[in-house]
Design a protein around this motif. Structure first.
Motif, PDB file in Angstrom:
ATOM      1  N   ILE A   1      -9.380  -2.203   1.205  1.00  0.00           N
ATOM      2  CA  ILE A   1      -9.471  -1.675   2.569  1.00  0.00           C
ATOM      3  C   ILE A   1      -8.181  -0.952   2.941  1.00  0.00           C
ATOM      4  O   ILE A   1      -8.221   0.175   3.427  1.00  0.00           O
ATOM      5  N   ILE A   2      -7.045  -1.590   2.694  1.00  0.00           N
ATOM      6  CA  ILE A   2      -5.758  -0.987   3.075  1.00  0.00           C
ATOM      7  C   ILE A   2      -5.524   0.337   2.350  1.00  0.00           C
ATOM      8  O   ILE A   2      -5.016   1.284   2.937  1.00  0.00           O
ATOM      9  N   GLU A   3      -5.913   0.420   1.091  1.00  0.00           N
ATOM     10  CA  GLU A   3      -5.637   1.622   0.300  1.00  0.00           C
ATOM     11  C   GLU A   3      -6.773   2.646   0.306  1.00  0.00           C
ATOM     12  O   GLU A   3      -6.681   3.660  -0.363  1.00  0.00           O
ATOM     13  N   LYS A   4      -7.818   2.390   1.055  1.00  0.00           N
ATOM     14  CA  LYS A   4      -8.936   3.329   1.090  1.00  0.00           C
ATOM     15  C   LYS A   4      -8.447   4.647   1.700  1.00  0.00           C
ATOM     16  O   LYS A   4      -7.985   4.678   2.840  1.00  0.00           O
ATOM     17  N   PRO A   5      -8.536   5.747   0.966  1.00  0.00           N
ATOM     18  CA  PRO A   5      -7.992   7.001   1.464  1.00  0.00           C
ATOM     19  C   PRO A   5      -8.854   7.668   2.546  1.00  0.00           C
ATOM     20  O   PRO A   5      -8.375   8.480   3.307  1.00  0.00           O
TER      21      PRO A   5
ATOM     22  N   SER B   1       0.817  -1.200   0.000  1.00  0.00           N
ATOM     23  CA  SER B   1       0.000   0.000   0.000  1.00  0.00           C
ATOM     24  C   SER B   1       0.857   1.258   0.000  1.00  0.00           C
ATOM     25  O   SER B   1       1.685   1.440   0.884  1.00  0.00           O
ATOM     26  N   PRO B   2       0.622   2.149  -0.957  1.00  0.00           N
ATOM     27  CA  PRO B   2       1.358   3.412  -0.942  1.00  0.00           C
ATOM     28  C   PRO B   2       0.968   4.284   0.250  1.00  0.00           C
ATOM     29  O   PRO B   2       1.708   5.160   0.657  1.00  0.00           O
ATOM     30  N   PHE B   3      -0.195   4.025   0.866  1.00  0.00           N
ATOM     31  CA  PHE B   3      -0.634   4.821   2.002  1.00  0.00           C
ATOM     32  C   PHE B   3       0.179   4.521   3.256  1.00  0.00           C
ATOM     33  O   PHE B   3       0.242   5.327   4.160  1.00  0.00           O
TER      34      PHE B   3
ATOM     35  N   SER C   1       3.755  11.465   7.098  1.00  0.00           N
ATOM     36  CA  SER C   1       2.847  11.988   6.076  1.00  0.00           C
ATOM     37  C   SER C   1       2.390  10.845   5.193  1.00  0.00           C
ATOM     38  O   SER C   1       3.140   9.900   4.933  1.00  0.00           O
ATOM     39  N   ARG C   2       1.158  10.937   4.772  1.00  0.00           N
ATOM     40  CA  ARG C   2       0.587   9.974   3.828  1.00  0.00           C
ATOM     41  C   ARG C   2      -0.052  10.788   2.718  1.00  0.00           C
ATOM     42  O   ARG C   2      -0.267  11.989   2.880  1.00  0.00           O
ATOM     43  N   PRO C   3      -0.381  10.160   1.608  1.00  0.00           N
ATOM     44  CA  PRO C   3      -0.942  10.930   0.492  1.00  0.00           C
ATOM     45  C   PRO C   3      -2.186  11.744   0.866  1.00  0.00           C
ATOM     46  O   PRO C   3      -2.451  12.774   0.278  1.00  0.00           O
ATOM     47  N   TYR C   4      -2.922  11.295   1.866  1.00  0.00           N
ATOM     48  CA  TYR C   4      -4.163  11.970   2.233  1.00  0.00           C
ATOM     49  C   TYR C   4      -4.055  12.794   3.510  1.00  0.00           C
ATOM     50  O   TYR C   4      -5.031  13.386   3.953  1.00  0.00           O
ATOM     51  N   LYS C   5      -2.862  12.855   4.135  1.00  0.00           N
ATOM     52  CA  LYS C   5      -2.697  13.677   5.335  1.00  0.00           C
ATOM     53  C   LYS C   5      -1.233  14.038   5.544  1.00  0.00           C
ATOM     54  O   LYS C   5      -0.332  13.296   5.185  1.00  0.00           O
ATOM     55  N   LYS C   6      -1.031  15.205   6.128  1.00  0.00           N
ATOM     56  CA  LYS C   6       0.310  15.648   6.497  1.00  0.00           C
ATOM     57  C   LYS C   6       0.616  15.114   7.889  1.00  0.00           C
ATOM     58  O   LYS C   6      -0.259  15.074   8.749  1.00  0.00           O
ATOM     59  N   GLY C   7       1.832  14.695   8.096  1.00  0.00           N
ATOM     60  CA  GLY C   7       2.223  14.194   9.411  1.00  0.00           C
ATOM     61  C   GLY C   7       2.190  15.297  10.457  1.00  0.00           C
ATOM     62  O   GLY C   7       2.463  16.457  10.157  1.00  0.00           O
ATOM     63  N   MET C   8       1.834  14.936  11.674  1.00  0.00           N
ATOM     64  CA  MET C   8       1.783  15.888  12.787  1.00  0.00           C
ATOM     65  C   MET C   8       3.184  16.171  13.296  1.00  0.00           C
ATOM     66  O   MET C   8       4.102  15.380  13.112  1.00  0.00           O
ATOM     67  N   SER C   9       3.298  17.267  14.023  1.00  0.00           N
ATOM     68  CA  SER C   9       4.553  17.568  14.697  1.00  0.00           C
ATOM     69  C   SER C   9       4.758  16.571  15.837  1.00  0.00           C
ATOM     70  O   SER C   9       3.794  15.975  16.335  1.00  0.00           O
ATOM     71  N   TYR C  10       5.994  16.424  16.247  1.00  0.00           N
ATOM     72  CA  TYR C  10       6.309  15.543  17.369  1.00  0.00           C
ATOM     73  C   TYR C  10       5.504  15.970  18.597  1.00  0.00           C
ATOM     74  O   TYR C  10       4.959  15.139  19.324  1.00  0.00           O
TER      75      TYR C  10
END
Length: 191
Positions: free
Chosen positions: A63-67, A14-16, A142-151
């Motif tokens: 299911i795994i790739e569902k954005p 999964s690319p996600f 980060s994932r294609p559908y969300k930016k990673g949060m700060s620590y």
């Protein structure tokens, strides 16, 4: 190296979740060292982190790739990945310890987690570390559908989860100290 190959297979599915398993492996190893565990335990934590989602190979890509958000039925199927991880790793001789560290990453101290509904007294330190590190990694990457949060934001969420009785408070403090010191070091290097 073997753990990295399996992690690559899971992440490739999964690319996600690309690089998630290796991120968990690296974070588990770093936190174990930070908490004073010996080299052998730290290396085992790396391997358990690399393999923690191996059960996802049994979950359909739809299911795994569902954005978006999973339906209740889809989430019920997705939850089986932790049990599949347990059963897959159970087939490896002398792997019981790492099997449990890997497979119990969605268990909660209050018994509301999965796949087995274990409670605090049934979860050792390494299993508790893996639960915290898996969440920390998922929040900060980060994932294609969300930016990673700060620590900092991720640690606030871990702290909230510990306050609800889901995660080990002391380990969330250690996550904050370990990755906070790395965050400070990285920002100093950038300046």
């Amino acid at each position: 190296m073997t753990g990295e190959i399996f992690a690559w297979i899971v992440d490739y599915k999964s690319p996600f979740t690309s690089t998630h398993s290796i991120g968990v492996a690296e974070d588990a190893e770093k936190l174990s060292r930070f908490m004073g565990f010996d080299e052998e335990t730290s290396q085992k934590m790396y391997l358990a982190g690399a393999l923690h989602d191996i059960g996802k190979v049994a979950i359909g890509n739809e299911i795994i790739e569902k954005p978006g958000r999973l339906t209740e039925d889809e989430f019920a199927v997705m939850k089986h990945h932790a049990a599949y991880t347990y059963y897959i790793l159970n087939e490896i001789d002398d792997f019981d310890e790492m099997r449990d560290w890997a497979a119990f990453h969605h268990e909660r101290l209050d018994g509301t987690g999965y796949p087995f509904g274990k409670k605090a007294e049934e979860l050792n330190t390494q299993e508790r570390i893996m639960a915290c590190v898996d969440i920390y990694q998922a929040l900060t990457e980060s994932r294609p559908y969300k930016k990673g949060m700060s620590y900092k934001k991720a640690c606030e969420i871990l702290e909230d989860m510990a306050g609800k009785g889901w995660l080990d408070t002391e380990i969330t403090v250690q996550v904050d100290a370990c990755f906070g010191s790395m965050e400070n070091r990285n920002s100093k290097e950038e300046n």
